[in-house]
Design a protein around this motif. Structure first.
Motif, PDB file in Angstrom:
ATOM      1  N   LYS A  99       1.099   2.732  -6.798  1.00 56.37           N
ATOM      2  CA  LYS A  99       0.536   1.988  -7.931  1.00 56.37           C
ATOM      3  C   LYS A  99      -0.502   2.832  -8.679  1.00 56.37           C
ATOM      4  O   LYS A  99      -0.417   3.006  -9.888  1.00 56.37           O
ATOM      5  N   ARG A 156      -4.519  10.524   2.508  1.00 51.74           N
ATOM      6  CA  ARG A 156      -5.204  10.321   1.231  1.00 51.74           C
ATOM      7  C   ARG A 156      -6.718  10.321   1.422  1.00 51.74           C
ATOM      8  O   ARG A 156      -7.458  10.002   0.510  1.00 51.74           O
ATOM      9  N   GLY A 190      -3.351  -2.363  -2.083  1.00 50.48           N
ATOM     10  CA  GLY A 190      -2.054  -2.793  -1.589  1.00 50.48           C
ATOM     11  C   GLY A 190      -2.075  -3.431  -0.202  1.00 50.48           C
ATOM     12  O   GLY A 190      -1.193  -4.202   0.149  1.00 50.48           O
ATOM     13  N   SER A 234      -0.905   5.933  -8.576  1.00 50.93           N
ATOM     14  CA  SER A 234      -0.289   7.138  -9.124  1.00 50.93           C
ATOM     15  C   SER A 234       0.414   6.840 -10.443  1.00 50.93           C
ATOM     16  O   SER A 234       0.357   7.645 -11.374  1.00 50.93           O
ATOM     17  N   SER A 254       0.824  -1.200   0.000  1.00 52.85           N
ATOM     18  CA  SER A 254       0.000   0.000   0.000  1.00 52.85           C
ATOM     19  C   SER A 254       0.866   1.261   0.000  1.00 52.85           C
ATOM     20  O   SER A 254       1.913   1.301   0.637  1.00 52.85           O
ATOM     21  N   ASP A 288      11.995  10.413  -7.230  1.00 49.67           N
ATOM     22  CA  ASP A 288      12.246  11.838  -6.960  1.00 49.67           C
ATOM     23  C   ASP A 288      12.655  12.069  -5.508  1.00 49.67           C
ATOM     24  O   ASP A 288      13.213  13.105  -5.170  1.00 49.67           O
ATOM     25  N   GLU A 301      -1.358  14.561  -5.453  1.00 51.35           N
ATOM     26  CA  GLU A 301      -0.643  14.348  -4.188  1.00 51.35           C
ATOM     27  C   GLU A 301      -1.496  13.501  -3.241  1.00 51.35           C
ATOM     28  O   GLU A 301      -1.004  12.721  -2.455  1.00 51.35           O
TER      29      GLU A 301
HETATM   30  N1  GTP Z   1       7.107  11.902  -4.084  1.00 50.96           N
HETATM   31  C1  GTP Z   1       6.371  10.982  -4.710  1.00 50.96           C
HETATM   32  N2  GTP Z   1       5.212  10.621  -4.162  1.00 50.96           N
HETATM   33  C2  GTP Z   1       4.479   9.683  -4.800  1.00 50.96           C
HETATM   34  C3  GTP Z   1       4.905   9.086  -6.009  1.00 50.96           C
HETATM   35  N3  GTP Z   1       3.971   8.196  -6.392  1.00 50.96           N
HETATM   36  C4  GTP Z   1       3.006   8.239  -5.449  1.00 50.96           C
HETATM   37  N4  GTP Z   1       3.299   9.141  -4.501  1.00 50.96           N
HETATM   38  C5  GTP Z   1       2.502   9.481  -3.326  1.00 50.96           C
HETATM   39  O1  GTP Z   1       2.404   8.328  -2.516  1.00 50.96           O
HETATM   40  C6  GTP Z   1       1.097   8.188  -1.961  1.00 50.96           C
HETATM   41  C7  GTP Z   1       0.509   6.849  -2.296  1.00 50.96           C
HETATM   42  O2  GTP Z   1       0.282   6.722  -3.678  1.00 50.96           O
HETATM   43  P1  GTP Z   1      -0.862   5.783  -4.276  1.00 50.96           P
HETATM   44  O3  GTP Z   1      -0.745   5.865  -5.749  1.00 50.96           O
HETATM   45  O4  GTP Z   1      -2.156   6.086  -3.664  1.00 50.96           O
HETATM   46  O5  GTP Z   1      -0.352   4.355  -3.745  1.00 50.96           O
HETATM   47  P2  GTP Z   1      -0.967   2.928  -4.004  1.00 50.96           P
HETATM   48  O6  GTP Z   1       0.174   2.025  -4.194  1.00 50.96           O
HETATM   49  O7  GTP Z   1      -1.973   2.978  -5.087  1.00 50.96           O
HETATM   50  O8  GTP Z   1      -1.648   2.604  -2.615  1.00 50.96           O
HETATM   51  P3  GTP Z   1      -2.906   1.634  -2.275  1.00 50.96           P
HETATM   52  O9  GTP Z   1      -4.021   2.057  -3.149  1.00 50.96           O
HETATM   53  O10 GTP Z   1      -3.152   1.853  -0.823  1.00 50.96           O
HETATM   54  O11 GTP Z   1      -2.455   0.253  -2.544  1.00 50.96           O
HETATM   55  C8  GTP Z   1       0.284   9.335  -2.526  1.00 50.96           C
HETATM   56  O12 GTP Z   1       0.191  10.343  -1.557  1.00 50.96           O
HETATM   57  C9  GTP Z   1       1.065   9.816  -3.705  1.00 50.96           C
HETATM   58  O13 GTP Z   1       0.905  11.188  -3.894  1.00 50.96           O
HETATM   59  C10 GTP Z   1       6.168   9.499  -6.561  1.00 50.96           C
HETATM   60  O14 GTP Z   1       6.626   9.047  -7.587  1.00 50.96           O
HETATM   61  N5  GTP Z   1       6.856  10.446  -5.866  1.00 50.96           N
END
Ligand code: GTP
Ligand code: MG
Lengths: 212, 805
Positions: free
Chosen positions: A35, B452, A80, A37, A31, A138, A49
């Motif tokens: 993913k 989030r 996740g 994003s 999680s 980043d 964000e």
């Molecule tokens: N700095 C940065 N933050 C990121 C990046 N990708 C995602 N985030 C941040 O990380 C957090 C989680 O991103 P999600 O895309 O929701 O993660 P996920 O893997 O889909 O999470 P689940 O849905 O819980 O499984 C968010 O607040 C995003 O803004 C990145 O490449 N750089």
């Protein structure tokens, strides 16, 4: 190499008709590694964000154009949290490709990614193309997983590997393209073992079949 | 308090919050919370303070460019505006009232820090209230603003040196009293010199005397009664620890105060309403805080080019280009003229509705809820009435429920929800006892989910919102050890926090009452059978009310597991924004735990045309990126569906409700049978009551031999053996059955399938769904069970006239 927002294949006038291939791709990983994003960046070119957490799964599609083929990805973005694990097979069953994502600033998520790879190797289609994505590149200042370590692991297991950033878009299109390139696209190679998809009974997420 | 009829009753002031330079990120990689958001979160607590010597805060608004507007009650005029001198008796009385207000604040752990002669207000009757006493609190000690707090001449030495606690307020209070006795201090001096003067006092033996001397007012000071001088001197001690506390000062001043306050009767009519209600109604009537500020030039509209920075440094900070003052000491005042005009025709009698009076019918009731919520007059009546009822809670619980069924005024939604959930007793104490701090393994997941969760909402996106949400989740998990944290629990908690931002304990109590009622067992570690049952029931309700859609979705293998888990696991709170969730939940809390199933159907119904013309991929895409849903419509439809469906068809085994053991009510089937059924089953008792009300059409699918021996009175015989399941046309059933079913559909009757074997009943009912017949269900237990329990429904049919099958 351009991706195409409308979701249809680009066919320049006069050019010979390109083949359209459809592939099912699943995103797996701990999680909050990013993913959703990554998918949002790839499909809509956006980054939020405050991307909401994913419950169950989400589905999106995107098309990329290779030299002679158009590849349409049907992307399943999964939840996740470990608790939702039992739903995962429903999504990776019958998938031709998977992106296993971890967060380079968090060692535990790398461990979890390795477990996903193991599970895919055991349970998913044997020909599945697996890519490993070290996301949030980043945030290099807070790096906890070394590039070399992940690269070595990927090499050992025959995975594609890139460090990505959904935030800056670095390597996001590239990793999907690398997968598209690696997927077998010839009809002769068809069947479940290659690019084509076979729908097992009870395989919920289904749609039309591969190459047309 | 005296409110003069056309006077100003609230005021607004404005300032800028700090701007974070550039694109700074916190340690989790997320952008820093804007200062204005932090201020908004902090200020919520101030909105709930009430004390006779404090002007009640009414609103805190966040505008463009980090501007904050604070709206507060206002009375009379400030000490600064009084030109004549006060008598010593008056001074002691004013002092006592100020000390009372400050004493209250200190008891709440709130430091004023900005006490000055322009924020102490006095009305015509001599009542005193402090105005805007929360600057220090809402800005976290000035951390979130780019300007210093407080007027220089009231600052204590330790504050000037960069320290200081609550006793700094005592110093400022001492200066106020001294000024009341000997006149304004350090006039015509610029801030720098004033601060230096104050610091030189550090060496004085008697600070007050020394200041008086400096101002050539030593004689005047000596004429101040000794008792009052003692008090001033107790305040103006250099060492903070040496100063009196406000509770001591209140004690001392009460002993001296001899003034008889005029009894001011609580105003009647509109002005007798609570200020918060007046402010809310004033806004509904068109009152606009910002436009008044603009008129008074407190907000200037300058072209953006003028406010551009002259230079931007590499670290993101800017030079030049600031517009206007960061903090304006002026305030804009507002009268209620607008509201009074709007409500002028309301008879005085209407202000005091009686509990048992016949309910008034308002024209507005027919309008959509969102419009009602903006109707001044309607809200006026509703709020009067609800406040009345809430006052009598818990005795008025049933009245509240009945009124909530009509609608819930947004201003009291938090109170009404708590009442609907049956919250009472000492919830503070219970919440207090729960350990919300000790780290647990779940913390990581909670920590990544909270940033989030509904972050478009300023309250929930601030630091305070994050902290409270985490505490609520941890408290809930600890109190419910049978449950675990599933992602989505955060979204589920959010609406309660949003409505109870200053009452964490009540947010918790609501959550604690909500889950067993609506989501019993959903958060078990292994919740798969609970969720599967729920989804199966949802799918059956879809077939029951939307047969054509259900058939299409079945055919493209579109199953609810793919999209509806977040809907039900979070009761839609993960799917919709808060302003929509509140309307969904308003209905949910009144109608009970079956409603969500029908809300799901209501959503499908709105997307019906798109879904019907889409294949699998398009359908699933639609749900991954849900289009705009008209929630008002969805709620309305789902309530109609819910109320018109026999209760037993939405029966689930995993509920908290006690299950009747009466064979007439029994309806349970093994889970695998449930999953294979497209149509729901109806219990014998529901069937019986439908029969009595002539609300069903019974189709008996046994052979005509059996039927002719004995059948349910009024039923139609369609022998299963003669049906071509592939045909999908009602016509194929023969004229009589076709007519009967068409009539049933037209009259909204339920179509009940009665059979001797369950398999045939199931196949036949599926067939009817495919023929797009709505409201099809299967009689549980079939003919045999009915015959055993209600033989009186059976009769021998008249002999058939052959040829008309
Ligand atoms: N700095 C940065 N933050 C990121 C990046 N990708 C995602 N985030 C941040 O990380 C957090 C989680 O991103 P999600 O895309 O929701 O993660 P996920 O893997 O889909 O999470 P689940 O849905 O819980 O499984 C968010 O607040 C995003 O803004 C990145 O490449 N750089
Ligand atoms: Mg996600």
């Amino acid at each position: 190499m351009a991706t195409n927002r409308s979701g249809t294949a680009q066919r320049p006038n006069g050019a010979p008709q390109t083949k359209v291939c459809q592939f099912k791709l699943v995103l797996l990983g701990e999680s909050a590694v990013g993913k959703s994003s990554l998918v949002l960046r790839f499909v809509k070119g956006q980054f939020h964000e405050y991307q909401e957490s994913t419950i169950g799964a989400a589905f999106l599609t995107q098309t990329v154009c290779l030299d002679d083929t158009t590849v349409k990805f049907e992307i399943w973005d999964t939840a996740g949290q470990e608790r939702y694990h039992s739903l995962a097979p429903m999504y990776y069953r019958g998938a031709q490709a998977a992106i296993v994502v971890y967060d380079i600033t968090n060692q535990d998520t790398f461990g979890r990614a390795k477990n996903w790879v193991k599970e895919l190797q055991r349970q998913a289609s044997p020909s599945i193309v697996i890519a490993l994505a070290g996301n949030k590149s980043d945030l290099a200042a807070k790096r906890m997983v070394e590039f070399e370590e992940a690269q070595a692991y990927a090499d050992e297991n025959g995975l594609l590997f890139m460090e990505t950033s959904a935030k800056t878009a670095m390597n996001v299109n590239d990793i999907f393209l690398a997968i598209a390139n690696k997927l077998p696209k010839s009809e002769s190679a068809g069947g479940a073992a290659a690019g084509g998809r076979r729908l097992a009974d009870g395989d919920a997420p289904r749609s039309s079949s591969c190459c047309k | 308090m005296g409110v003069d009829e056309d006077g100003y009753i609230f005021a607004a002031c404005t300032f800028f919050a700090k701007n974070h330079p550039g694109e700074m990120c916190g340690s989790n990689g997320l952008p820093l919370t804007p200062s204005s958001v932090t201020i908004l979160g902090q200020a919520q607590r101030l909105l709930h303070l009430e004390h006779p010597n404090l002007c009640t805060y009414l609103d805190v608004i966040r505008c463009k460019h980090e501007r904050i507007i604070v709206v507060s009650e206002v009375i009379g005029k400030s000490l600064n505006d009084f030109k004549s001198k006060f008598s010593f008796d008056q001074i002691m009385n004013i002092g006592l009232q100020v000390a009372n207000g400050l004493n209250f604040l200190h008891k709440q752990d709130i430091m004023h820090r900005t006490l000055s002669d322009d924020n102490i207000l006095i009305d015509n009757y001599g009542y005193v209230k402090l105005f805007n006493y929360g600057m220090h609190y809402m800005t976290k000690g000035g951390n979130e603003i780019p300007f210093p707090l407080g007027l220089p001449r009231y600052l204590s030495p330790e504050i000037i040196l960069g320290g200081g606690g609550p006793s700094a307020d005592v110093w400022s209070f001492g200066i106020i009293l001294l000024e009341l006795c000997i006149g304004k201090l350090w006039q015509n001096l610029r801030p720098g010199p004033i601060l230096r003067r104050i610091l030189t006092l550090v060496h004085a033996g008697n600070t007050a005397e020394r200041i008086a001397r400096e101002h050539d007012h030593y004689d005047a000071y000596k004429q101040v009664p000794e008792t009052l001088r003692n008090i001033i001197e107790k305040c103006l001690k250099i060492y903070p620890s040496g100063r009196a506390t406000f509770s001591e000062l209140v004690h001392d001043l009460s002993a001296l105060d001899s003034k008889q306050m005029v009894e001011v009767k609580r105003p009647q009519g509109l002005l007798g309403c609570k200020l918060q209600v007046l402010y809310h109604l004033w806004q509904l009537a068109g009152g606009d805080i910002q436009s008044e500020l603009k008129k008074n030039c407190l907000i200037k509209n300058s072209p953006p080019i003028l406010s551009m920075p002259i230079a931007i440094l590499l670290d993101g900070s800017t030079i030049g280009g600031k517009t206007g003052a960061l903090f304006d000491r002026r305030i804009a005042m507002y009268s209620l003229k607008l509201l009074k005009q709007r409500l002028s025709h309301i008879s005085p009698h209407d202000f005091y509705p009686l509990m048992h009076e016949r309910k008034k019918e308002y024209d507005a009731v027919t309008l959509p809820k969102i419009i009602r919520e903006r109707d001044t007059e309607y809200q006026f009546y509703r709020l009067l009435w609800f406040n009345r009822l809430l006052h009598g809670y818990p005795h008025t619980a049933s009245y509240i429920r009945a009124e909530a069924e009509i609608d819930i005024p947004p201003l009291v939604r938090g109170d009404v929800w708590a009442a609907l959930l049956g919250i009472s007793g000492d919830i503070e104490d219970q919440y207090e006892r729960i350990d919300k701090e000790t780290p647990t393994p779940t913390d990581r997941q909670i920590d990544v989910d909270i940033p989030r969760c509904h972050q478009y909402c300023w309250l929930l996106s601030g630091e305070r919102g994050h902290r409270m949400l985490k505490r609520l989740l941890k408290a809930w998990l600890l109190t419910n050890p049978q449950y675990v944290y599933w992602q989505g629990l955060d979204s589920l908690t959010a609406p309660f926090l949003y409505l109870n931002f200053c009452n964490e304990a009540r947010a918790f109590a609501c959550m604690q009452a909500f889950v067993p009622k609506f989501l019993h067992k959903f958060f078990l570690k292994d919740n798969s059978s609970v969720i599967k049952e729920y989804l199966a029931k949802f799918w059956q309700m879809t077939a029951f009310h939307e047969p054509e859609l259900a058939t299409h979705l079945h055919e493209i293998h579109f199953v609810p597991e793919l999209f509806a888990i977040p809907w039900f696991l979070t009761m839609f709170s993960h799917v919709f924004p808060l302003h929509k969730i509140v309307h969904l939940w308003d209905a949910l809390l009144v109608e009970g735990p079956s409603l969500p199933l029908f809300m799901g159907v209501g959503i499908l119904r709105q997307l019906r045309d798109t879904l019907l013309s889409s294949g699998f991929n398009e359908c699933i895409l639609l749900f991954s990126d849900l289009p705009e849903i008209d929630i008002g419509e969805c709620v309305k439809e789902s309530i109609i569906m819910c109320r018109s469906s026999p209760r037993s068809i939405s029966y689930r085994r995993f509920t908290k409700e006690t299950i009747s053991k009466d064979p007439m009510d029994l309806i349970e089937v093994p889970m695998d049978v449930l999953f294979s059924e497209i149509c729901p089953r109806i219990s014998l008792s529901d069937f019986f009551s439908l029969m009595c009300q002539e609300k069903c059409c019974v189709i008996d699918i046994r052979s005509n031999l059996l039927f002719d021996k004995s059948c349910i009175d009024g039923s139609i015989n369609v022998p299963y053996s003669g049906v071509h399941l592939a045909q999908r046309e009602l016509r194929a059933l023969g004229l009589r059955p076709q007519r009967a079913i068409a009539d049933a559909v037209r009259l909204n009757k339920n179509v009940v399938i009665a059979s001797a074997e369950h398999e045939t009943a199931q196949l036949f009912s599926d067939y009817l769904v495919k023929c797009c017949v709505p409201r099809v269900c299967i009689l549980h237990g079939g003919i045999q069970a009915l015959h055993a329990n209600v033989p009186s429904l059976f009769t021998v049919p008249p002999p058939r006239n052959n040829g008309n099958k």
